[in-house]
Design a protein around this motif. Structure first.
Motif, PDB file in Angstrom:
ATOM      1  N   ALA A 247       0.901  -1.083   0.168  1.00  0.00           N
ATOM      2  CA  ALA A 247      -0.089  -0.030  -0.071  1.00  0.00           C
ATOM      3  C   ALA A 247       0.708   1.200  -0.159  1.00  0.00           C
ATOM      4  O   ALA A 247       1.992   1.355   0.533  1.00  0.00           O
ATOM      5  N   TYR A 255       4.313   0.778   1.986  1.00  0.00           N
ATOM      6  CA  TYR A 255       4.199  -0.158   3.308  1.00  0.00           C
ATOM      7  C   TYR A 255       3.927  -1.618   2.577  1.00  0.00           C
ATOM      8  O   TYR A 255       3.302  -1.728   1.445  1.00  0.00           O
ATOM      9  N   ILE A 299      -1.678  -6.806   4.714  1.00  0.00           N
ATOM     10  CA  ILE A 299      -2.329  -5.562   4.143  1.00  0.00           C
ATOM     11  C   ILE A 299      -3.604  -5.776   3.284  1.00  0.00           C
ATOM     12  O   ILE A 299      -3.293  -6.449   2.312  1.00  0.00           O
ATOM     13  N   VAL A 302      -6.324   0.236   2.568  1.00  0.00           N
ATOM     14  CA  VAL A 302      -5.954   1.493   3.058  1.00  0.00           C
ATOM     15  C   VAL A 302      -7.148   2.299   3.353  1.00  0.00           C
ATOM     16  O   VAL A 302      -8.069   2.335   2.312  1.00  0.00           O
ATOM     17  N   LEU A 307      -3.668   1.939   7.582  1.00  0.00           N
ATOM     18  CA  LEU A 307      -3.376   0.608   6.841  1.00  0.00           C
ATOM     19  C   LEU A 307      -4.685  -0.240   7.530  1.00  0.00           C
ATOM     20  O   LEU A 307      -4.776  -0.353   8.808  1.00  0.00           O
ATOM     21  N   SER A 318      -6.674  -1.813  11.912  1.00  0.00           N
ATOM     22  CA  SER A 318      -6.030  -0.631  11.317  1.00  0.00           C
ATOM     23  C   SER A 318      -4.880  -0.173  11.901  1.00  0.00           C
ATOM     24  O   SER A 318      -4.728  -0.044  13.423  1.00  0.00           O
TER      25      SER A 318
END
Length: 322
Positions: A247, A255, A299, A302, A307, A318
């Motif tokens: 992300a 990330y 992940i 977003v 995240l 999150s």
């Protein structure tokens, strides 16, 4: 970095820490405050989670179906994707528009072995509006851009016993109606096997299309307008890193999540890291999850500057990006 935690099951997503010193569903609230979404028990262990534009979609490979939930964990619909003459249907990727309509990318095989790639377009009510045949291309990764375009990263079907891929464009964009509008990034950009889309991910940021190519340990950014390669960086990832999601952060940082082998413990362990797209520098963030009791590290998407992390468990966490 801070972690938020909320507890919700079939209700609007509101902070439990705003009203209680500790979230009543859990034995201990995280020290950093924060959020956690509790999915209904019916989806525990099922499929792959994908969070985008305030919705979470769950692919159920064994049923060839997709289930959509809102941000509070309320089930909106479940839709099966299939073809009358198919003996096998594989759902590889999902993308979600802000209105709750969904694209599902995958492939199907008929009894005589013929392969077909497709993108199924599903409206906000769960009705399949259209199935776009993309053969011989199959989308392995997808995301929706701010202008509504659907971006995909995939490959051409490999002929039986072939040793080399035929030339093809790996990144393609489609309108919301499923019309292909652009095709970029030729397969010849990476000459070796495996195919770059294998074990990879596609993410979007402003006018950029980002590709994390794990098999090469490289980060590639393309211009969404021209397809030109703007960045191609070698990433200082662990040698045995397996990607499970990527992300963009709020400032264009990267990330990534996945796993690696802990050779001393002789087991696979989760990994969450922050990457500098320009230098390839790798900052391991895995330890920052532990004080807040976050067990998931994949992940899923977003949500603003958060995240969204999930795995096969009912909890969806999150993690605040900074």
């Amino acid at each position: 970095m801070t972690v938020a935690k909320y507890s919700v099951q079939g209700a609007a997503l509101v902070s439990c820490l705003m009203f209680f010193p500790a979230c009543p569903t859990f034995a201990q609230a995280p020290t950093a405050g924060g959020q956690m979404l509790q999915l209904p028990s019916e989806v525990i262990g099922m499929g792959m989670r994908h969070w985008e534009n305030g919705f979470i979609a769950i692919r159920e490979p064994e049923k060839s179906s997709v289930v959509l939930y809102d941000r509070g964990g309320k089930r909106l619909w479940s839709t099966k994707i299939g073809f009358p003459d198919a003996v096998e249907t594989s759902l590889r990727t999902v993308a979600i528009w802000p209105d709750g309509s969904v694209a599902v990318g995958g492939g199907a095989r008929s009894a005589d072995g013929a392969l077909a790639g497709f993108i199924a377009l599903i409206d906000s009510g769960g009705n399949t509006k259209r199935i776009v045949r993309t053969t011989p291309y199959i989308a392995w990764h997808m995301a929706v851009a701010g202008d509504g375009r659907l971006w995909t990263f995939g490959r051409r079907f490999l002929a039986p016993e072939a040793k080399v891929d035929e030339p093809h464009q790996m990144v393609r964009s489609f309108s919301k109606e499923g019309v292909q509008e652009a095709a970029y990034f030729p397969r010849q950009s990476f000459t070796k096997w495996p195919h770059p889309a294998s074990g990879a991910d596609l993410v979007l940021f402003r006018d950029r299309v980002g590709l994390y190519v794990t098999s090469r340990g490289e980060w590639v950014e393309l211009s969404a307008e021209t397809g030109e390669v703007r960045t191609q960086t070698k990433i200082a990832q662990p040698s045995d890193f397996v990607l499970r999601g990527a992300a963009y952060g709020p400032n264009g940082e990267l990330y990534v999540s996945g796993s690696r082998l802990d050779r001393e413990a002789k087991k696979t362990v989760p990994v969450l890291a922050k990457v500098d797209p320009q230098s390839g520098a790798w900052t391991d963030l895995t330890a920052s999850l532990e004080p807040d009791g976050i067990r998931a590290s994949t992940i899923a998407g977003v949500d603003g500057n958060l995240l969204v992390l999930a795995d096969g468990a009912p909890e969806v966490y999150s993690y605040r990006m900074q």
